[in-house]
Scaffold this motif. Structure first.
Motif, PDB file in Angstrom:
ATOM      1  N   GLU A   1     -29.197 -83.406  10.992  1.00 28.17           N
ATOM      2  CA  GLU A   1     -28.003 -83.052  10.226  1.00 28.17           C
ATOM      3  C   GLU A   1     -26.767 -83.863  10.609  1.00 28.17           C
ATOM      4  OE1 GLU A   1     -27.617 -78.815  10.544  1.00 28.17           O
ATOM      5  OE2 GLU A   1     -29.589 -78.469   9.621  1.00 28.17           O
ATOM      6  N   ASN A   2     -26.907 -84.796  11.544  1.00 23.99           N
ATOM      7  CA  ASN A   2     -25.774 -85.617  11.969  1.00 23.99           C
ATOM      8  C   ASN A   2     -25.932 -87.093  11.652  1.00 23.99           C
ATOM      9  OD1 ASN A   2     -24.336 -83.429  13.368  1.00 23.99           O
ATOM     10  ND2 ASN A   2     -26.090 -83.481  14.770  1.00 23.99           N
ATOM     11  N   THR A   3     -27.089 -87.472  11.122  1.00 20.54           N
ATOM     12  CA  THR A   3     -27.412 -88.888  10.968  1.00 20.54           C
ATOM     13  C   THR A   3     -27.678 -89.225   9.504  1.00 20.54           C
ATOM     14  OG1 THR A   3     -28.456 -88.828  13.157  1.00 20.54           O
ATOM     15  CG2 THR A   3     -28.901 -90.747  11.767  1.00 20.54           C
ATOM     16  N   PRO A   4     -26.839 -90.076   8.903  1.00 20.56           N
ATOM     17  CA  PRO A   4     -27.089 -90.464   7.505  1.00 20.56           C
ATOM     18  C   PRO A   4     -28.226 -91.461   7.402  1.00 20.56           C
ATOM     19  CG  PRO A   4     -25.214 -91.688   8.369  1.00 20.56           C
ATOM     20  CD  PRO A   4     -25.634 -90.718   9.460  1.00 20.56           C
ATOM     21  N   VAL A   5     -28.713 -91.626   6.183  1.00 23.57           N
ATOM     22  CA  VAL A   5     -29.634 -92.715   5.849  1.00 23.57           C
ATOM     23  C   VAL A   5     -28.881 -93.600   4.856  1.00 23.57           C
ATOM     24  CG1 VAL A   5     -31.885 -93.379   4.933  1.00 23.57           C
ATOM     25  CG2 VAL A   5     -31.638 -91.221   6.190  1.00 23.57           C
ATOM     26  N   PRO A   6     -28.185 -94.627   5.354  1.00 21.92           N
ATOM     27  CA  PRO A   6     -27.372 -95.462   4.461  1.00 21.92           C
ATOM     28  C   PRO A   6     -28.236 -96.140   3.392  1.00 21.92           C
ATOM     29  CG  PRO A   6     -26.769 -95.824   6.748  1.00 21.92           C
ATOM     30  CD  PRO A   6     -28.039 -95.016   6.762  1.00 21.92           C
ATOM     31  N   SER A   7     -27.647 -96.297   2.223  1.00 16.47           N
ATOM     32  CA  SER A   7     -28.351 -96.928   1.110  1.00 16.47           C
ATOM     33  C   SER A   7     -27.329 -97.394   0.093  1.00 16.47           C
ATOM     34  CB  SER A   7     -29.308 -95.925   0.441  1.00 16.47           C
ATOM     35  OG  SER A   7     -28.557 -94.909  -0.223  1.00 16.47           O
TER      36      SER A   7
END
Length: 299
Positions: free
Chosen positions: A87-93
């Protein structure tokens, strides 16, 4: 063309190859002149049906645009290929960046981002750019189980962490849970009468839906829920349904609602005007087939 202030800004986030209903929603959105359409984001749908689900969605989006002779006219971006790791880590795209860029642009109108699958790209955008919590965004989500208890639901299942990030944020959310989207059923006979003879896109919509049922469902069946279309209905016809504002829940690992009472309210729909949104689709498809090209503004 409608004046700027009469058009609703829209980004569509779709797990287009997951089943057979996203396709109808994509086509309807493209044929809606009320939309200032900023782009389509290809979403993943987990790895239990495909190990390349996001790319499958991208390919399906491009196929629909080709059938409608709209290739290259609207931005299409890849979303995250996987769910958030936590819940603290995005998956950039590129898809998450599209949301950020449009939300942070100098436009006083709300930005509607309609999610037909998991909330991965909305959560990633929030984690990447926390100022989104202060922007005029409406996150419309097809997802979540029966209120108030919840339980297993497909779109939620594909990224529970992302749903928790969005629910804890200050971004405005309009939720359309499974009890509502399952009521959008259409029959084969209805689709054959209203869609099948409406050019290449109409025939494809019907054929791929029936093919999906034949491959996936056991036993006799001749219907399908076009369960993603309420995402458009609530934007086009905000009073065409019963809803109320409730404190945003969170979700347990078993997908039950956790009612902490600590999050800002979200709008939860309990019903949708099914006649309105389905007839709107049929009418727009028929007009498009006749050469009346009342399309969204691809801004």
């Amino acid at each position: 063309m409608l004046p700027r202030e009469k058009r609703a800004r829209l980004i569509l986030n779709t797990d287009a190859k997951n089943e057979a209903d996203d396709q109808f929603t994509i086509v309807q959105a493209l044929l809606t002149p009320t939309f200032d359409f900023h782009g389509i984001i290809a979403a993943h749908f987990g790895d239990h049906r495909s190990k390349t689900s996001m790319q499958d969605s991208r390919d399906e989006i491009e196929h629909l645009l080709t059938l409608m002779d709209l290739s290259g006219r609207i931005p299409v971006a890849n979303g995250a290929a996987t769910a958030l790791p936590d819940e603290n880590t995005p998956v950039p795209s590129p898809g998450a960046q599209m949301i950020i860029d449009q939300a942070m642009s100098d436009d006083d109108r709300p930005l509607h981002v309609a999610f037909l699958g998991p909330l991965t790209d909305m959560a990633s955008a929030i984690l990447m750019e926390p100022r989104l919590n202060e922007r005029n965004i409406v996150c419309v989500w097809i997802g979540g189980g029966v209120w108030p208890s919840g339980g297993r639901e497909f779109n939620l299942m594909n990224d529970i962490a992302a749903a928790n990030v969005v629910m804890r944020s200050n971004v405005q959310v309009w939720q359309i849970p499974s009890t509502v989207y399952r009521m959008m059923s259409v029959s084969y006979a209805e689709l054959r009468e209203r869609c099948e003879d409406k050019g290449a896109i109409g025939k494809y919509l019907v054929d791929q839906l029936i093919d999906w049922n034949l491959r996936v469902h056991q036993g006799p069946i001749e219907h399908r829920s076009l369960g993603d279309t309420p995402a458009l209905s609530v934007i086009l016809n905000p009073l065409g349904g019963v809803s109320d504002w409730r404190p945003a829940p969170e979700f347990s690992p078993q997908m039950h609602y956790v009612h902490t009472g600590q999050n800002r309210p979200i709008k939860v729909y309990d019903s949708i005007d099914v006649r309105y949104i389905l007839e709107d689709f049929y009418a727009k498809l028929a007009r498009f087939h006749r050469g009346v090209h009342e399309l969204a503004n691809f801004g």
